[in-house]
Design a protein around this motif. Structure first.
Motif, short mmCIF file in Angstrom:
data_model
loop_
_atom_site.label_atom_id
_atom_site.label_comp_id
_atom_site.label_asym_id
_atom_site.label_seq_id
_atom_site.Cartn_x
_atom_site.Cartn_y
_atom_site.Cartn_z
N ARG A 167 0.83 -1.20 0.00
CA ARG A 167 0.00 0.00 0.00
C ARG A 167 0.87 1.26 0.00
NH1 ARG A 167 -5.33 -1.08 0.84
NH2 ARG A 167 -5.84 -3.10 1.77
N SER A 168 1.93 1.23 0.81
CA SER A 168 2.84 2.38 0.88
C SER A 168 3.55 2.59 -0.45
CB SER A 168 3.86 2.15 1.99
OG SER A 168 4.79 3.20 2.05
N LEU A 169 3.99 1.50 -1.09
CA LEU A 169 4.67 1.62 -2.37
C LEU A 169 3.73 2.15 -3.45
CD1 LEU A 169 6.72 -1.69 -2.31
CD2 LEU A 169 7.66 0.62 -2.29
N PHE A 170 2.51 1.64 -3.48
CA PHE A 170 1.54 2.13 -4.47
C PHE A 170 1.24 3.61 -4.25
CE2 PHE A 170 0.12 -2.36 -5.35
CZ PHE A 170 0.35 -2.32 -6.72
N LYS A 171 1.15 4.01 -2.99
CA LYS A 171 0.88 5.42 -2.69
C LYS A 171 2.01 6.30 -3.23
CE LYS A 171 -1.69 8.58 -0.81
NZ LYS A 171 -3.04 8.86 -1.37
N SER A 172 3.25 5.88 -3.02
CA SER A 172 4.39 6.65 -3.52
C SER A 172 4.42 6.66 -5.05
CB SER A 172 5.70 6.06 -2.99
OG SER A 172 5.75 6.11 -1.58
N ALA A 173 3.96 5.57 -5.66
CA ALA A 173 4.04 5.43 -7.12
C ALA A 173 2.96 6.23 -7.85
CB ALA A 173 3.94 3.97 -7.51
N GLU A 174 1.97 6.73 -7.13
CA GLU A 174 0.89 7.48 -7.79
C GLU A 174 1.43 8.68 -8.56
OE1 GLU A 174 -2.16 8.52 -5.03
OE2 GLU A 174 -2.57 6.44 -4.47
N ARG A 175 2.52 9.26 -8.05
CA ARG A 175 3.11 10.43 -8.71
C ARG A 175 4.57 10.18 -9.09
NH1 ARG A 175 -1.36 11.07 -9.05
NH2 ARG A 175 -2.72 12.83 -8.50
N ASP A 176 5.00 8.94 -9.03
CA ASP A 176 6.38 8.60 -9.39
C ASP A 176 6.33 7.60 -10.54
OD1 ASP A 176 8.97 7.54 -9.58
OD2 ASP A 176 9.36 7.75 -7.44
N ASP A 177 6.51 8.09 -11.76
CA ASP A 177 6.34 7.26 -12.95
C ASP A 177 7.31 6.08 -12.99
OD1 ASP A 177 4.56 9.22 -13.52
OD2 ASP A 177 5.76 10.19 -15.08
N GLU A 178 8.57 6.34 -12.61
CA GLU A 178 9.58 5.27 -12.66
C GLU A 178 9.27 4.19 -11.65
OE1 GLU A 178 14.44 4.61 -12.50
OE2 GLU A 178 13.58 6.60 -12.14
N LEU A 179 8.88 4.59 -10.45
CA LEU A 179 8.52 3.60 -9.43
C LEU A 179 7.30 2.80 -9.88
CD1 LEU A 179 9.09 2.47 -6.60
CD2 LEU A 179 7.55 4.22 -5.66
N ALA A 180 6.34 3.47 -10.50
CA ALA A 180 5.15 2.78 -11.00
C ALA A 180 5.53 1.71 -12.02
CB ALA A 180 4.19 3.79 -11.63
#
Length: 357
Positions: A167-180
């Protein structure tokens, strides 16, 4: 003049003795390490303790470059001297610590936990790339909130994550294209969290996540509506055609499971939503909001509060407009949860504990 020659030959530059001692210690360390690795493997704890004692005397005298080589050599051993491994892993120079943090099997979860709590970014990244990293350690690393560590963890396909970590990773990835994108390439993602992420992520993050996902999952993710699309769909629902019929059914006591089932079966979802609102005694906006992909549990509470059967509740769950299909295994889990719900608790919760968002 001749009498002074021995003194001249004996004179050494400042620091020469220290250099000689360091070189001697390095040579002994190298030979002792070679014996440990190539000689008869020590099995008894006493033998490993003996090596620990020798290394403890030598390491303070050896330069960091030599310690880094030493750490690399020991990191691959299944049974390395424990105290030595801990000392190397906690070393302030990342060149020395990294091999141990990334590979050493002898380090315990407790050892790594202690280091994670206080270490800097480079040390955390070294731990994040360990093979088969356990969930508790991943949770701790995520808790440090370091972007580079998050990325290293996501790239480590052998690391195990709890649902909270995801959940934490997905939250960070909402605005981080590379992490997504890196998240999308993982094969162990919880399907429901993936769909929830696709619904709320930025357009670019959503696109890169779906493109990186396994082919088998791409079609489902592509069909998942965004939050704005779902809101637009709700705004277009019209209840004017059904209000009178639902009111008449309610007055005659015929607004029951069979009537709602008929509405869903015929594809009249606005009628089903309006009926749920009447049966559960809440505003229609509350039921509308529960049609989102990430509010399945609350939708089932509304169905239970309306005295619907699982057959009808599952039809509503599977038929929600614009929502991705519910996988069979997740549908079984929802059925178990639905059957455990108590009518009185569901009625209280839908009226006082659930709001339209």
């Amino acid at each position: 003049m001749a009498a002074n020659a021995p003194a001249a030959r004996a004179a050494k530059p400042a620091g020469q003795d220290v250099t000689d001692a360091s070189e001697l210690a390095s040579d002994i360390l190298r030979k002792t390490t070679s014996l440990l690795i190539s000689g008869p493997r020590p099995h008894a704890a006493e033998q490993l303790d003996l090596y620990d004692g020798i290394f403890a005397r030598l390491m303070p005298q050896v330069a960091a470059e030599r310690l880094a080589e030493f750490s690399t050599a020991l990191a691959g051993l299944e049974r390395a001297p424990y105290a030595t491994a801990r000392q190397l892993a906690a070393h302030g120079d990342i060149r020395v610590a990294a091999p141990m943090l990334a590979k050493a099997a002898v380090l315990t979860e407790r050892d790594l936990t202690d280091i994670i709590k206080t270490a800097g970014q480079s040390h955390l990244i070294a731990i994040a790339i360990r093979k088969q990293l356990a969930e508790p350690l991943s949770d701790l690393l995520i808790g440090r909130s370091v972007p580079a560590v998050r990325m290293a963890l996501v790239k480590n396909l052998t690391a195990r994550f709890s649902e909270d970590t995801y959940r934490s990773l997905f939250k960070s990835a909402e605005r981080d294209d590379e992490l997504a994108e890196k998240l999308g390439s993982r094969t162990d993602l919880p399907a429901k969290l993936s769909r929830a992420f696709v619904a709320v992520a930025s357009e670019t993050a959503r696109a890169r996540f779906i493109k990186a996902a396994p082919l088998a999952a791409q079609a489902t993710l592509q069909a998942t509506p965004t939050r704005s699309a779902s809101a637009g769909m709700r705004a277009s629902w019209d209840y004017s055609h059904i209000k009178a019929e639902v009111a008449a059914l309610n007055r005659s006591g015929k607004l029951r499971d069979a009537a709602v089932n008929r509405f869903v079966h015929s594809g009249d979802f606005p009628a089903a939503i309006f009926s749920l609102a009447v049966l559960s005694d809440v505003a229609v906006e509350v039921i509308e909001a529960l049609m989102d992909d990430d509010r399945r549990a609350e939708l089932l509470v509304a169905c239970k509060a309306s005295r619907l059967s699982w057959a009808t509740a599952s039809m509503i769950l599977r038929g929600r407009p614009g929502c991705a299909p519910v996988p069979p295994d997740e549908l079984d889990e929802e059925r178990i949860r639905f059957e455990k719900l108590v009518l009185s608790e569901a009625q209280w919760k839908i009226r006082f504990g659930i709001k339209a968002n």
